[in-house]
Design a protein around this motif. Structure first.
Motif, short mmCIF file in Angstrom:
data_model
loop_
_atom_site.label_atom_id
_atom_site.label_comp_id
_atom_site.label_asym_id
_atom_site.label_seq_id
_atom_site.Cartn_x
_atom_site.Cartn_y
_atom_site.Cartn_z
N PRO A 74 0.81 -1.22 0.00
CA PRO A 74 0.00 0.00 0.00
C PRO A 74 0.84 1.27 0.00
CG PRO A 74 0.01 -0.98 2.18
CD PRO A 74 0.76 -1.93 1.30
N LYS A 75 2.13 1.16 0.32
CA LYS A 75 2.99 2.35 0.38
C LYS A 75 3.96 2.41 -0.80
CE LYS A 75 1.60 4.27 4.14
NZ LYS A 75 1.12 5.66 4.15
N GLN A 76 3.79 1.53 -1.77
CA GLN A 76 4.72 1.44 -2.91
C GLN A 76 6.17 1.37 -2.43
OE1 GLN A 76 2.08 4.01 -3.38
NE2 GLN A 76 0.98 2.24 -4.15
N ASP A 77 6.39 0.63 -1.38
CA ASP A 77 7.73 0.54 -0.81
C ASP A 77 8.51 -0.63 -1.40
OD1 ASP A 77 9.41 1.88 0.97
OD2 ASP A 77 9.27 0.22 2.40
N ILE A 78 7.85 -1.40 -2.27
CA ILE A 78 8.53 -2.49 -2.97
C ILE A 78 8.44 -2.18 -4.46
CG2 ILE A 78 8.63 -4.98 -3.35
CD1 ILE A 78 6.91 -5.27 -0.79
N VAL A 79 9.55 -2.18 -5.16
CA VAL A 79 9.53 -1.92 -6.60
C VAL A 79 10.19 -3.11 -7.32
CG1 VAL A 79 9.46 0.59 -6.51
CG2 VAL A 79 11.66 -0.59 -6.40
N MET A 80 9.76 -3.32 -8.57
CA MET A 80 10.37 -4.38 -9.35
C MET A 80 11.48 -3.76 -10.19
SD MET A 80 8.67 -6.88 -8.25
CE MET A 80 9.17 -8.29 -9.23
N ILE A 81 12.70 -4.29 -10.07
CA ILE A 81 13.82 -3.76 -10.84
C ILE A 81 14.35 -4.84 -11.78
CG2 ILE A 81 14.52 -2.05 -9.12
CD1 ILE A 81 16.67 -4.05 -8.21
N LYS A 82 15.09 -4.41 -12.77
CA LYS A 82 15.66 -5.36 -13.74
C LYS A 82 16.60 -6.33 -13.03
CE LYS A 82 14.43 -4.43 -18.09
NZ LYS A 82 13.04 -4.74 -17.72
N GLU A 83 16.57 -7.56 -13.47
CA GLU A 83 17.33 -8.61 -12.81
C GLU A 83 18.83 -8.30 -12.78
OE1 GLU A 83 18.11 -11.91 -10.83
OE2 GLU A 83 16.09 -11.30 -11.31
N ASP A 84 19.36 -7.66 -13.85
CA ASP A 84 20.81 -7.47 -13.92
C ASP A 84 21.26 -6.12 -13.38
OD1 ASP A 84 19.62 -6.06 -15.86
OD2 ASP A 84 20.64 -6.98 -17.56
N SER A 85 20.34 -5.32 -12.78
CA SER A 85 20.80 -4.04 -12.25
C SER A 85 21.63 -4.27 -10.99
CB SER A 85 19.60 -3.12 -11.97
OG SER A 85 18.74 -3.75 -11.07
N LYS A 86 22.50 -3.33 -10.70
CA LYS A 86 23.55 -3.55 -9.69
C LYS A 86 23.08 -3.31 -8.25
CE LYS A 86 27.04 -5.08 -11.83
NZ LYS A 86 27.16 -4.69 -13.21
N GLU A 87 21.78 -2.98 -8.03
CA GLU A 87 21.35 -2.60 -6.68
C GLU A 87 21.16 -3.80 -5.77
OE1 GLU A 87 18.45 0.97 -7.14
OE2 GLU A 87 18.49 -0.16 -8.96
#
Lengths: 87, 289
Positions: A74-87
């Motif tokens: 509900p807080k948009q505190d989880i985001v989907m990122i690209k698998e190969d990004s360095k984060e």
């Protein structure tokens, strides 16, 4: 094969299904989390842990990257990122 | 954090609604539980020999007899005098419940065993490749009810299984949906507090068979309830209570899945699906006053 086949409880943990992820993985920002537990409740892999605000995290060894946690937060505190990004 | 009784590493598809519902049910039931499983997706993906995702005693025998095996387990526990401390859950998919296992289920309900029967309703035989089952909704495209010049998908309405179970005069019948996870937990808790045969049917989206994106599992399950196509009702000793909704048009639900894609530009068929939702809303009095 006849007779009962018996295996150890919870032994599917040997199966590292994290390798199934192809495109995206969830990133837990841990900033605006209110500890509503919805990500933990909705995860089909049962791989999210945490108990207080901003402590929720998923186990990338098992996460299949379905993205339901990001969709339900509900807080948009989880985001989907690209698998190969360095984060 | 407490360990889940249904662990990671099972081989369900990404975004599987059934694995999610199975975990919610067993986590709510707690460790003093014996699970009996029909053949189906759940059995296959949770127990890939020699591994098991279950942390509780779990039995699988055949496609049709989870209810019968569970009856035997219950009778044995009664003989041992430990039935009061142990929950028994029999579970199956929609094919194993509505078509193949209906006779065993009916026998279990009629004999009055103290068992919670959970049907995970993903609306077709997903394990073998999306064949139509008795619980497939009207106009859904499956491999045995394909669309074509003279076919608009499954020609028959969904089998009213909760009502069939209710007709046995059992103390508790409920439908639930993974779109409302806390509702599942509440209903399982309530069901296990009641003595006698209980029947629960949980609506679980299947990204593979319904052909939708895996991140939409939760949203689609919720939409099915909000359009009136999957009413959340509860019968406690025959007394009905239902989740009230502000009905949305069925297009909102249908357009999210490729199995209903052929309906979107077909106003006539849309009207017929809307009629199904409307009759549900009227029958169970779902409209929020």
């Amino acid at each position: 094969m006849f007779g009962p086949l018996i295996c150890k409880p919870g032994s599917s943990k040997n199966n590292k299904t994290g390798s199934w992820r192809v495109e995206v993985k969830p990133k837990f920002l841990q900033k605006n989390c209110i500890a509503c537990k919805m990500c933990l409740v909705i995860c089909p892999e049962a791989c999210i842990t945490g108990n207080e605000k901003n402590t929720y995290i998923c186990d990338y060894q098992y996460c299949k990257g379905c993205g339901n946690c990001a969709a339900i937060c509900p807080k948009q505190d989880i985001v989907m990122i690209k698998e190969d990004s360095k984060e | 954090m407490p360990e889940h009784l249904f662990t990671s590493g099972h081989t369900a598809c990404s975004g599987c609604g059934q694995s999610l519902a199975a975990r919610l049910v067993i986590d709510t039931a707690g460790p003093n539980t014996i699970v009996v499983n029909n053949t189906g997706c759940l059995e296959v993906f949770s127990t890939k020999y020699p591994e098991s995702a279950w942390q509780v005693p779990w039995v699988h025998s055949l496609f049709e007899n989870a209810a019968a095996v569970a009856s035997g387990v219950e009778a044995a526990l009664k003989y041992l005098g430990t039935k009061d401390t142990i929950n028994i859950i029999a579970q199956a998919g929609d094919g194993g419940t509505a078509d193949i296992g209906l006779q065993a289920l009916s026998g279990m309900l009629e004999r009055g065993h103290d068992i919670l029967y959970v049907c995970y309703d993903n609306e077709a035989y997903m394990n073998t490749g999306v064949q139509r089952s008795g619980l497939t909704p009207f106009d859904a495209n499956t491999t045995t009810s394909p669309i074509g010049n003279n076919s608009k998908g499954n020609p028959r309405p969904k089998k009213p299984l909760p009502e069939i179970a209710l007709a046995h005069g059992i103390p508790y019948v409920a439908t639930a949906s993974v779109g409302f996870p806390q509702d599942i937990q509440r209903k399982v808790k309530k069901a296990l507090s009641i003595k006698g045969p209980k029947y629960m049917q949980i609506h679980v989206p299947c990204p593979l068979g319904w052909r939708h994106e895996p991140q939409l599992t939760y949203a689609i399950a919720k939409l099915a309830v909000e359009t009136g196509l999957y009413p959340l009702v509860e019968f406690e000793n025959g007394v009905k209570s239902a989740r009230q909704i502000k009905p949305k048009p069925v297009e909102e639900y249908l357009k999210t899945q490729a199995r209903f894609k052929h309906l979107i530009n077909n106003p006539e068929e849309l009207k017929r699906v809307q009629a199904v939702a409307d009759s549900n809303i009227e029958r169970y009095n779902l409209k929020l006053q």
